[in-house]
Scaffold this motif. Structure first.
Motif, mmCIF file in Angstrom:
data_model
loop_
_atom_site.group_PDB
_atom_site.id
_atom_site.type_symbol
_atom_site.label_atom_id
_atom_site.label_comp_id
_atom_site.label_asym_id
_atom_site.label_seq_id
_atom_site.Cartn_x
_atom_site.Cartn_y
_atom_site.Cartn_z
ATOM 1 N N LEU A 65 -9.534 -3.186 -2.144
ATOM 2 C CA LEU A 65 -8.386 -3.473 -1.295
ATOM 3 C C LEU A 65 -7.215 -4.101 -2.032
ATOM 4 C CD1 LEU A 65 -10.229 -4.728 1.925
ATOM 5 C CD2 LEU A 65 -9.505 -2.406 1.332
ATOM 6 N N ASP A 66 -7.477 -4.974 -2.985
ATOM 7 C CA ASP A 66 -6.376 -5.608 -3.714
ATOM 8 C C ASP A 66 -5.613 -4.588 -4.570
ATOM 9 O OD1 ASP A 66 -6.766 -8.166 -2.671
ATOM 10 O OD2 ASP A 66 -8.281 -8.650 -4.175
ATOM 11 N N ALA A 115 -5.421 -1.381 -3.869
ATOM 12 C CA ALA A 115 -4.700 -0.558 -2.895
ATOM 13 C C ALA A 115 -3.415 -1.243 -2.469
ATOM 14 C CB ALA A 115 -5.586 -0.280 -1.685
ATOM 15 N N LEU A 116 -3.507 -2.532 -2.183
ATOM 16 C CA LEU A 116 -2.339 -3.286 -1.726
ATOM 17 C C LEU A 116 -1.232 -3.274 -2.773
ATOM 18 C CD1 LEU A 116 -1.149 -5.079 0.494
ATOM 19 C CD2 LEU A 116 -2.271 -7.037 -0.582
ATOM 20 N N GLY A 117 -1.600 -3.453 -4.037
ATOM 21 C CA GLY A 117 -0.610 -3.437 -5.118
ATOM 22 C C GLY A 117 0.143 -2.118 -5.191
ATOM 23 N N TYR A 118 -0.575 -1.010 -5.071
ATOM 24 C CA TYR A 118 0.070 0.307 -5.115
ATOM 25 C C TYR A 118 0.935 0.553 -3.880
ATOM 26 C CZ TYR A 118 -2.328 1.867 -9.334
ATOM 27 O OH TYR A 118 -2.762 2.017 -10.636
ATOM 28 N N TYR A 119 0.463 0.119 -2.706
ATOM 29 C CA TYR A 119 1.282 0.283 -1.498
ATOM 30 C C TYR A 119 2.579 -0.508 -1.614
ATOM 31 C CZ TYR A 119 -2.300 2.670 1.310
ATOM 32 O OH TYR A 119 -3.192 3.583 1.819
ATOM 33 N N GLU A 120 2.498 -1.734 -2.132
ATOM 34 C CA GLU A 120 3.697 -2.567 -2.261
ATOM 35 C C GLU A 120 4.683 -1.964 -3.256
ATOM 36 O OE1 GLU A 120 1.870 -6.288 -3.194
ATOM 37 O OE2 GLU A 120 1.837 -6.944 -1.093
ATOM 38 N N GLU A 121 4.151 -1.381 -4.339
ATOM 39 C CA GLU A 121 5.001 -0.710 -5.324
ATOM 40 C C GLU A 121 5.669 0.509 -4.705
ATOM 41 O OE1 GLU A 121 4.743 0.983 -9.928
ATOM 42 O OE2 GLU A 121 2.972 0.049 -9.002
ATOM 43 N N SER A 122 4.913 1.251 -3.905
ATOM 44 C CA SER A 122 5.463 2.409 -3.208
ATOM 45 C C SER A 122 6.586 2.000 -2.262
ATOM 46 C CB SER A 122 4.356 3.128 -2.427
ATOM 47 O OG SER A 122 4.887 4.159 -1.637
ATOM 48 N N LEU A 123 6.358 0.911 -1.547
ATOM 49 C CA LEU A 123 7.350 0.440 -0.574
ATOM 50 C C LEU A 123 8.677 0.113 -1.247
ATOM 51 C CD1 LEU A 123 7.775 -0.256 2.423
ATOM 52 C CD2 LEU A 123 6.991 -2.572 1.901
ATOM 53 N N ARG A 124 8.620 -0.465 -2.447
ATOM 54 C CA ARG A 124 9.853 -0.824 -3.167
ATOM 55 C C ARG A 124 10.684 0.397 -3.531
ATOM 56 N NH1 ARG A 124 6.395 -4.895 -5.383
ATOM 57 N NH2 ARG A 124 5.770 -3.579 -7.126
ATOM 58 N N LEU A 125 10.042 1.554 -3.637
ATOM 59 C CA LEU A 125 10.755 2.785 -4.017
ATOM 60 C C LEU A 125 11.169 3.629 -2.812
ATOM 61 C CD1 LEU A 125 8.489 3.885 -7.007
ATOM 62 C CD2 LEU A 125 10.778 2.904 -7.158
ATOM 63 N N THR A 126 10.744 3.239 -1.626
ATOM 64 C CA THR A 126 10.967 4.054 -0.429
ATOM 65 C C THR A 126 12.240 3.629 0.287
ATOM 66 O OG1 THR A 126 8.578 4.306 -0.165
ATOM 67 C CG2 THR A 126 9.936 4.847 1.743
ATOM 68 N N THR A 127 13.074 4.608 0.604
ATOM 69 C CA THR A 127 14.318 4.323 1.336
ATOM 70 C C THR A 127 14.302 4.894 2.755
ATOM 71 O OG1 THR A 127 15.328 6.309 0.362
ATOM 72 C CG2 THR A 127 15.718 4.202 -0.769
ATOM 73 N N ASP A 128 13.551 5.969 2.969
ATOM 74 C CA ASP A 128 13.497 6.604 4.287
ATOM 75 C C ASP A 128 12.727 5.710 5.271
ATOM 76 O OD1 ASP A 128 13.756 9.335 5.861
ATOM 77 O OD2 ASP A 128 11.718 8.594 6.198
ATOM 78 N N ILE A 135 -0.198 -0.993 4.667
ATOM 79 C CA ILE A 135 -0.322 -2.386 4.203
ATOM 80 C C ILE A 135 -0.966 -3.242 5.292
ATOM 81 C CG2 ILE A 135 0.990 -4.452 3.559
ATOM 82 C CD1 ILE A 135 2.979 -2.566 2.129
ATOM 83 N N ALA A 136 -0.553 -3.018 6.542
ATOM 84 C CA ALA A 136 -1.141 -3.772 7.650
ATOM 85 C C ALA A 136 -2.645 -3.545 7.734
ATOM 86 C CB ALA A 136 -0.474 -3.370 8.966
ATOM 87 N N VAL A 137 -3.062 -2.292 7.557
ATOM 88 C CA VAL A 137 -4.490 -1.962 7.619
ATOM 89 C C VAL A 137 -5.265 -2.673 6.506
ATOM 90 C CG1 VAL A 137 -6.166 -0.083 7.327
ATOM 91 C CG2 VAL A 137 -4.183 0.228 8.819
ATOM 92 N N ILE A 138 -4.660 -2.767 5.317
ATOM 93 C CA ILE A 138 -5.320 -3.481 4.214
ATOM 94 C C ILE A 138 -5.536 -4.945 4.586
ATOM 95 C CG2 ILE A 138 -5.086 -4.307 1.837
ATOM 96 C CD1 ILE A 138 -5.771 -1.370 1.953
ATOM 97 N N TYR A 139 -4.483 -5.593 5.075
ATOM 98 C CA TYR A 139 -4.618 -7.001 5.461
ATOM 99 C C TYR A 139 -5.632 -7.162 6.593
ATOM 100 C CZ TYR A 139 -0.831 -8.705 2.487
ATOM 101 O OH TYR A 139 -0.068 -9.069 1.404
ATOM 102 N N TYR A 140 -5.647 -6.203 7.511
ATOM 103 C CA TYR A 140 -6.610 -6.235 8.623
ATOM 104 C C TYR A 140 -8.038 -6.179 8.077
ATOM 105 C CZ TYR A 140 -8.550 -5.064 13.221
ATOM 106 O OH TYR A 140 -9.272 -5.069 14.403
ATOM 107 N N LYS A 141 -8.267 -5.249 7.131
ATOM 108 C CA LYS A 141 -9.600 -5.117 6.530
ATOM 109 C C LYS A 141 -9.997 -6.376 5.765
ATOM 110 C CE LYS A 141 -9.841 -0.066 5.855
ATOM 111 N NZ LYS A 141 -11.258 0.225 6.050
ATOM 112 N N LYS A 142 -8.997 -7.063 5.180
ATOM 113 C CA LYS A 142 -9.262 -8.295 4.426
ATOM 114 C C LYS A 142 -9.472 -9.490 5.354
ATOM 115 C CE LYS A 142 -6.443 -9.084 0.900
ATOM 116 N NZ LYS A 142 -7.237 -9.286 -0.328
ATOM 117 N N GLY A 143 -9.224 -9.283 6.665
ATOM 118 C CA GLY A 143 -9.384 -10.368 7.625
ATOM 119 C C GLY A 143 -8.176 -11.277 7.722
ATOM 120 N N ASP A 144 -7.062 -10.893 7.079
ATOM 121 C CA ASP A 144 -5.823 -11.665 7.168
ATOM 122 C C ASP A 144 -4.991 -11.087 8.314
ATOM 123 O OD1 ASP A 144 -3.444 -13.041 6.845
ATOM 124 O OD2 ASP A 144 -3.406 -12.850 4.656
ATOM 125 N N TYR A 145 -5.349 -11.456 9.530
ATOM 126 C CA TYR A 145 -4.748 -10.833 10.703
ATOM 127 C C TYR A 145 -3.284 -11.225 10.893
ATOM 128 C CZ TYR A 145 -9.649 -9.883 11.519
ATOM 129 O OH TYR A 145 -10.948 -9.470 11.365
#
Length: 211
Positions: free
Chosen positions: A60-61, A63-76, A87-97
């Motif tokens: 999960l960690d 995955a989160l790093g790659y999602y955050e990197e993707s988000l920085r490049l996304t404009t749409d 990203i929300a699903v990752i935090y949900y799976k980690k129990g960080d609701y």
């Protein structure tokens, strides 16, 4: 550019076959070519795909790093909403609701701005369940009922059943056995009627075998 697209598609095929170990290097090759070409959109897509592999491998960690990197490049905005959800699903799976809810809220706001009330309603159901797990039962009920109303309007039976299932667990947690049983029956019968047998079995397990 063609090779970049082909690598990406081969990765998708392997992933759909469940062969994550072979999917990953093809997504990585697609990412490398996208970087060489300066194609930020395809970089974001490849990063999202790589993140999805690590999510499915339960790393999960990473995955989160790659999602955050993707988000920085996304404009749409629509594509951002997809990454917010991931990203929300990752935090949900980690129990960080609490962090999951921050990103679910971003999805709701973005989807409503785009007029995509269906997605907003689905995410409200997920938000309601996060609030339930945090024992904020008032907000949980609010979001679950709003989400339920939204998915019913568009005839989404699967998510209607899921909202009933989450409500049944909410009322069970609150000690309201009658309402919990009522919504459990609605969820189970609707899942069965649409052929979602795995989901029907899942709510059976959650309702009877979890606290």
């Amino acid at each position: 550019r063609d090779l970049m697209e082909i690598y990406s598609l081969i990765g998708v095929i392997y992933e759909r076959m469940g062969d994550l170990d072979n999917a990953l290097p093809y997504y990585s090759k697609s990412l490398s070519l996208a970087q060489d070409l300066g194609d930020t959109r395809m970089q974001a897509v490849a990063l999202n795909n790589i993140a999805g592999i690590y999510k499915n491998k339960n790393e999960l960690d990473k995955a989160l790093g790659y999602y955050e990197e993707s988000l920085r490049l996304t404009t749409d905005e629509k594509e951002k909403a997809i990454t917010y959800t991931n990203i929300a699903v990752i935090y949900y799976k980690k129990g960080d609701y609490q962090k999951a809810l921050e990103y679910f809220q971003k999805v709701i706001e973005t989807s409503e701005r785009q007029g995509d009330y269906h997605t907003a309603s689905i995410v409200k159901i997920s938000s309601g369940d996060a609030y339930r797990r945090m024992k904020d039962y008032k907000k949980a009920e609010k979001y679950l009922l709003e989400g339920l109303e939204g998915v019913k309007k568009v005839g989404d039976k699967y998510w209607e059943a899921t909202a009933y299932a989450r409500l049944s667990l909410l009322y069970k947690n609150q000690g309201n056995k009658a309402k919990a049983q009522e919504y459990f029956i609605r969820a189970y019968q609707l899942y069965i009627s649409i052929g979602a047998k795995d989901s029907a079995e899942g709510i059976l397990y959650e309702f009877f075998l979890t606290k």
